[in-house]
Structures are given as structure tokens and as C-alpha cells.
Design a protein around this motif. Structure first.
Motif, PDB file in Angstrom:
ATOM      1  N   LYS A  79      14.380  -7.941   6.337  1.00  0.00           N
ATOM      2  CA  LYS A  79      12.844  -7.439   6.703  1.00  0.00           C
ATOM      3  C   LYS A  79      12.621  -6.222   5.601  1.00  0.00           C
ATOM      4  O   LYS A  79      13.350  -6.172   4.815  1.00  0.00           O
ATOM      5  N   GLN A  80      11.359  -5.861   5.552  1.00  0.00           N
ATOM      6  CA  GLN A  80      10.814  -4.880   4.604  1.00  0.00           C
ATOM      7  C   GLN A  80       9.741  -3.975   5.388  1.00  0.00           C
ATOM      8  O   GLN A  80       9.134  -4.591   6.421  1.00  0.00           O
ATOM      9  N   SER A 123       0.833  -1.083  -0.203  1.00  0.00           N
ATOM     10  CA  SER A 123       0.152  -0.015   0.111  1.00  0.00           C
ATOM     11  C   SER A 123       1.011   1.198  -0.022  1.00  0.00           C
ATOM     12  O   SER A 123       2.003   1.335   0.287  1.00  0.00           O
ATOM     13  N   LEU A 124       0.295   2.265  -0.220  1.00  0.00           N
ATOM     14  CA  LEU A 124       1.090   3.679  -0.366  1.00  0.00           C
ATOM     15  C   LEU A 124       0.712   4.471   0.834  1.00  0.00           C
ATOM     16  O   LEU A 124      -0.205   4.574   1.320  1.00  0.00           O
ATOM     17  N   ILE A 125       1.899   5.175   1.435  1.00  0.00           N
ATOM     18  CA  ILE A 125       1.834   6.192   2.388  1.00  0.00           C
ATOM     19  C   ILE A 125       2.002   7.548   1.590  1.00  0.00           C
ATOM     20  O   ILE A 125       2.871   7.504   1.018  1.00  0.00           O
ATOM     21  N   ASP A 171       6.131   3.792  -0.611  1.00  0.00           N
ATOM     22  CA  ASP A 171       5.634   2.103  -0.784  1.00  0.00           C
ATOM     23  C   ASP A 171       5.739   1.733   0.543  1.00  0.00           C
ATOM     24  O   ASP A 171       7.022   1.707   1.190  1.00  0.00           O
ATOM     25  N   SER A 172       4.786   0.966   1.162  1.00  0.00           N
ATOM     26  CA  SER A 172       5.001   0.344   2.371  1.00  0.00           C
ATOM     27  C   SER A 172       5.724  -0.747   2.551  1.00  0.00           C
ATOM     28  O   SER A 172       6.038  -1.587   3.789  1.00  0.00           O
ATOM     29  N   GLU A 211       1.232  -7.326  12.387  1.00  0.00           N
ATOM     30  CA  GLU A 211       0.955  -7.362  10.985  1.00  0.00           C
ATOM     31  C   GLU A 211       0.276  -6.070  10.668  1.00  0.00           C
ATOM     32  O   GLU A 211      -0.273  -5.310  11.350  1.00  0.00           O
ATOM     33  N   ASN A 212       0.404  -5.751   9.288  1.00  0.00           N
ATOM     34  CA  ASN A 212      -0.046  -4.479   8.690  1.00  0.00           C
ATOM     35  C   ASN A 212       0.565  -3.323   9.424  1.00  0.00           C
ATOM     36  O   ASN A 212      -0.118  -2.373   9.640  1.00  0.00           O
ATOM     37  N   THR A 213       1.908  -3.400   9.706  1.00  0.00           N
ATOM     38  CA  THR A 213       2.428  -2.319  10.407  1.00  0.00           C
ATOM     39  C   THR A 213       3.674  -1.772   9.473  1.00  0.00           C
ATOM     40  O   THR A 213       4.327  -2.552   8.603  1.00  0.00           O
ATOM     41  N   PHE A 214       4.167  -0.505   9.622  1.00  0.00           N
ATOM     42  CA  PHE A 214       5.268   0.028   9.190  1.00  0.00           C
ATOM     43  C   PHE A 214       6.188   0.654  10.032  1.00  0.00           C
ATOM     44  O   PHE A 214       5.424   1.381  10.963  1.00  0.00           O
TER      45      PHE A 214
END
Length: 494
Positions: free
Chosen positions: A163-164, A2-4, A29-30, A135-138
Motif C-alpha cells: 500500500k501507499q 498531492s502534498l500535505i 507527499d500523499s 478513495e483520496n484518503t491518507f
């Protein structure tokens, strides 16, 4: 993925006339592994706080991922490590924690010890592991390797490389080269996003700065040439215009129409020169706004008359009745040697520095010979104690205030910082205050304990160049591998 998306982001601190961010546009880009770099005080940690919605700002930040910040604030360090990790990542199973810790070479039994009993490196590792399990974290990772030894740094670098989905603030060139695939650079007048690691960004930055400096010199010469040409043409035009009512050498009257046409033609040529000059000036104004000038620093090392500044034979250190080094130390420090003390965290590196500084809390057996005539300049590891005005600081240190401020300017300080309380400075700016003070002091021996903690990459390069040029006698502890390998001429292994 997803995009920030960041649109028209503007922010300034209350009471400040200088914005930290002004109309910033970014799309991230996440899945990226993003390195965030820039001089101390440019707003890197502030940017994190804006993403975390801790400050009010103008513009918009939209994202589908949740932001999590490292270092994670541990409310009760006396709790078992497993409990702390469960608070940081409530949905993870115990086996998932164990799997991550295995990747980081952390013993599983650490999960069942109080968090406070873990070393700094172990604490950083387990918290990173827990945060990445969400999960679903940046992740917003703020300097994860400060104060850590080489082995712990390498483990964290290897872990992050796998990691990313994170932004990493770090001033460690090796770390940035190993584990990021994009660089977000906070320059003097802009924010720049570029694919690659630190080394590729820095090479591009040097080439761009050199191009702009050359282009600036070219335009300066062009502006000067056009200005002189415009003045000459305007002068000729005025002279021709004045001659309209005159006569030729034979006494006949001049053709006023012809003369007027010639004057107008010259004036038009002058206007063309002026227009081209304004265009060149405009081009010139677009240059150099982001050029990072690595200004030369100066040092005043003193030459010691004796061969050895420090001599240690069969030296054993103890602190609070605890023996620090089981293996006795034997070494000398001579004029113009640059000696790095290396070893794991807790091996006694700072204790050895304190012994040489003749700190009464450190006990020694064996021989440690230090001449009473030796003048030492010391930079401590911790800078958090600093507070008050810079003027008062220089008076207490008995150093030249004007020289001190000049060094801070070269290290990237804005002039408006000079009137602020040092307590409000960032960690990197506080460390620069201590280094600037040391550079003001003529000394036989410079002792620096982790001098580069929190200090930005450009300033690190400045300090490297300074040491290589002036070749002071230097005893230091520093975990920045690139700096250590470039500077050290001798190693003391703890």
C-alpha cells in the motif's frame, strides 16, 4: 499525488508550559509510506489528532486528501462484520472487501459473523482493508500490531508493504523496515524527516550522534584553550600598560608610544581569542540537542540455589473448564535462562504465566513444580489499570521511590511527568512504570507478559542491553521478533 503542508505548527496542552510542537514545518507527499517514531510522550498520537483537527492549534495544515484514523472506532461490535466494513467504507462493493481480505488471508465467511467474535488480528485486518478502500484518503495508522501474534504481524506487514499513502506509528522494527519508505522522527528538540526505513534512519542517527559527541569534546577543549590564552594575553597587556611610566635597566625612560602600541596589540589579540571562543561556544550549543543517550539500566537478579526454578511434566492447563493445550507441556527453567513462550493468539501463553504465578483461576493437571522460596517479579500485559501518584504506586509496591524515578528518567520520562496522575500517561509510559517497578525488585525469576507493548524503539534497545548484560532468569511473552530472537535462549512452543 498531492502534498500535505504543515506550516508553523505550534501546540501545547492547556495548563502546560512546555509546547509539544513549536513552529513545525513539514511537507509530506500523499503517496509516501511514512513511519512515525519517537520516545513515548513526544507527541506522536497528538500529531495524529492535530491532523484530524481534534485539537485547536496555531499555524496551518493544508491537504487535499482526507485523513482517516486506525483503529477505526466500531460503535456496535455486535453487528455483522460486513456491516461494520460498509460503515468504514460506504462506497466499496462487497467483492472489493473480499479481494482485500484475500490479500490478508482472512476467511470470507468472517464477513457474515458478528465483528465481536473475530480475533484481535482479524479485526485489525478487516478494518485496515476497509479504510484502504476509501478513495483520496491518507491513513493515520496507530500501532496496528500490538498484542498480535507473529503470523498476524507478518500478514499486516506484507499488506502494508503493498500500500501507499499512510503514516504508521509503530515500535516494531521489523514492521517499519518492511513497509515504510520515509521516517518522521520526533527527536528531543526537533522533528526530522528522512527517506528510508527504520534501520537506515537508526544507522544515520547513531553516526550523527557520535559525530556530535566527538565534535562537542573537541569544542570543549578548544573553548578551554582559547579561554586560557585570552586570560594570559590580557594579563600580559595589563602588565605592559602598567610599565609605561617605568624606566629601562640603564635608567632611561621607556617609549610610552611603543609600550602603548604593544599593549594595544596584545589586547587586540585577547579580543580575537575571546571572539573565537564565543564562536566555539555557539557551535557547541548547537550540538547534542537531539542526541539520544541510551543510558545503562541496572538489574538485581538473585541466584537460585536449586538447579530448576520451574519444572513442568505432562502439564495441561485449563481455564473456566476449557482445556487450553491439547499437547502436554514438558520444560524446565534454570538459572540465567531466558525463556520465550511463543504461539498464536489464544494458544494459552498468558495462561501458562498465570499458572506459574499460581493464579487460582487456572487449573492444571500433570506436574508443575515451583519452589516456595522462589522470588518472582511480574510485569502484566495490561497497564491500563494504573492510576494515582507515582509515590503511592511505589509505596504499594514497597520499592525505592528515588531509584524508581531514576529508572524512569533513563527510560525517557521528563521530570514534570512525575507530579502527574499516572492515569494521564500514554500507554507506553504506563508500561514503562510497570517495567521500572520490576527493575527495582531483586528476584530469582522475572516474568514479563508482552513487556514491550507501546514502548518506544530506543527504550526497547535499552531493555535488550540490560538483559544481555545482567543475564536474569527471564520468562516472557513478546511478539517483537527482533527482541525475541536477540534475547531468548530457550523456546516454549504453545
Amino acid at each position: 499525488m498531492s502534498l500535505i503542508q504543515i506550516k508553523d505548527l505550534s501546540f501545547s496542552y492547556p495548563g502546560s508550559y512546555t509546547p509539544i510542537f513549536d513552529g513545525v514545518q513539514l511537507q509530506i507527499d500523499s503517496t509516501w509510506k511514512l513511519g512515525l517514531i519517537g520516545r513515548n510522550g513526544r507527541g506522536k498520537t497528538t500529531f495524529f489528532r492535530l491532523l484530524l483537527a481534534q485539537y485547536e492549534y496555531q499555524g496551518s495544515i493544508t491537504h487535499e486528501v482526507a485523513f482517516r484514523y486506525f483503529p477505526y472506532p466500531v460503535a456496535n461490535p455486535e453487528k455483522m462484520t460486513l456491516e461494520v466494513l460498509q460503515e468504514a467504507c460506504p462506497h466499496a462493493e462487497d467483492w472489493e472487501f473480499m479481494k482485500e481480505l484475500n490479500l490478508l488471508d482472512v476467511e470470507i465467511d468472517r464477513l457474515y459473523l458478528p465483528f465481536a467474535t473475530l480475533s484481535d488480528g482479524e479485526q485489525n485486518k478487516v478494518l485496515l482493508a476497509a479504510l484502504f478502500l476509501n478513495e483520496n484518503t491518507f491513513l493515520l495508522i496507530d500501532e496496528p500490531t500490538n498484542h498480535l501474534d507473529d503470523e498476524a504481524r507478518q500478514k499486516i506487514a506484507d499488506y502494508l508493504a503493498k500500500k501507499q499513502g499512510f503514516i504508521l506509528i509503530s515500535h516494531d522494527r521489523r514492521l517499519l523496515d518492511v513497509c515504510v519508505d520515509h521516517i518522521l522522527a520526533m527527536n528531543k528538540a526537533s522533528i526530522e524527516l528522512q527517506q528510508g526505513n527504520f534501520s537506515s534512519w537508526y544507522l544515520n542517527k547513531q553516526q550523527q550522534d557520535q559525530f556530535e559527541l566527538a565534535q562537542n569534546e573537541k569544542l570543549k577543549k578548544e573553548v578551554k584553550r582559547l579561554n586560557e590564552a585570552a586570560k594570559r594575553t590580557a594579563s600580559w597587556s595589563n602588565q605592559v600598560e602598567k610599565s609605561k611610566n617605568g624606566t629601562t635597566n640603564s635608567g632611561t625612560k621607556l617609549d610610552k608610544g611603543y609600550v602603548g602600541h604593544k599593549a594595544a596589540k596584545m589586547m587586540k589579540k585577547s579580543k580575537t581569542h575571546e571572539k573565537r571562543m564565543q564562536e566555539a561556544i555557539h557551535q557547541k550549543e548547537q550540538l547534542l540537542t537531539d542526541v539520544e543517550e541510551i543510558e545503562n539500566l541496572k538489574l538485581q537478579p538473585l541466584f537460585f540455589k536449586q538447579a530448576n526454578q520451574v519444572l513442568a511434566q505432562e502439564l495441561v492447563l485449563s481455564y473456566a473448564d476449557k482445556i487450553i493445550n491439547q499437547n502436554p507441556l514438558n520444560f524446565t527453567i534454570q538459572n540465567q535462562e531466558r525463556v520465550a513462550i511463543v504461539g498464536k493468539n489464544g494458544s494459552g501463553k498468558s495462561t501458562l504465566l498465570k499458572a506459574i504465578l499460581q493464579d487460582s483461576t487456572v487449573n492444571t493437571t500433570g506436574l508443575l513444580k515451583i519452589s516456595p522460596q522462589l522470588i518472582i517479579s511480574y510485569v502484566p500485559q495490561d497497564a491500563e489499570f494504573l492510576a494515582g501518584s507515582l509515590k503511592k504506586f511505589t509505596e504499594d509496591k514497597a520499592i525505592d521511590y528515588v531509584l524508581f524515578l531514576a529508572i524512569l528518567r533513563k527510560l525517557g520520562f521528563a521530570r514534570e511527568q512525575f507530579d502527574k496522575d499516572v492515569a494521564s500517561f500514554s500507554a507506553g509510559q504506563k508500561k514503562k512504570v510497570l517495567i521500572a517497578a520490576s527493575l527495582c525488585q531483586p528476584a530469582h525469576l522475572y516474568i514479563w507478559d508482552e513487556p514491550l507493548n507501546y514502548i518506544d524503539l530506543i527504550s526497547r534497545i535499552q531493555i535488550e542491553q540490560l538483559i544481555l548484560k545482567f543475564q536474569p532468569t527471564l520468562l516472557f511473552v513478546e511478539h517483537d521478533q527482533a527482541f525475541q530472537q536477540k534475547i531468548a535462549t530457550k523456546i516454549i512452543q504453545m
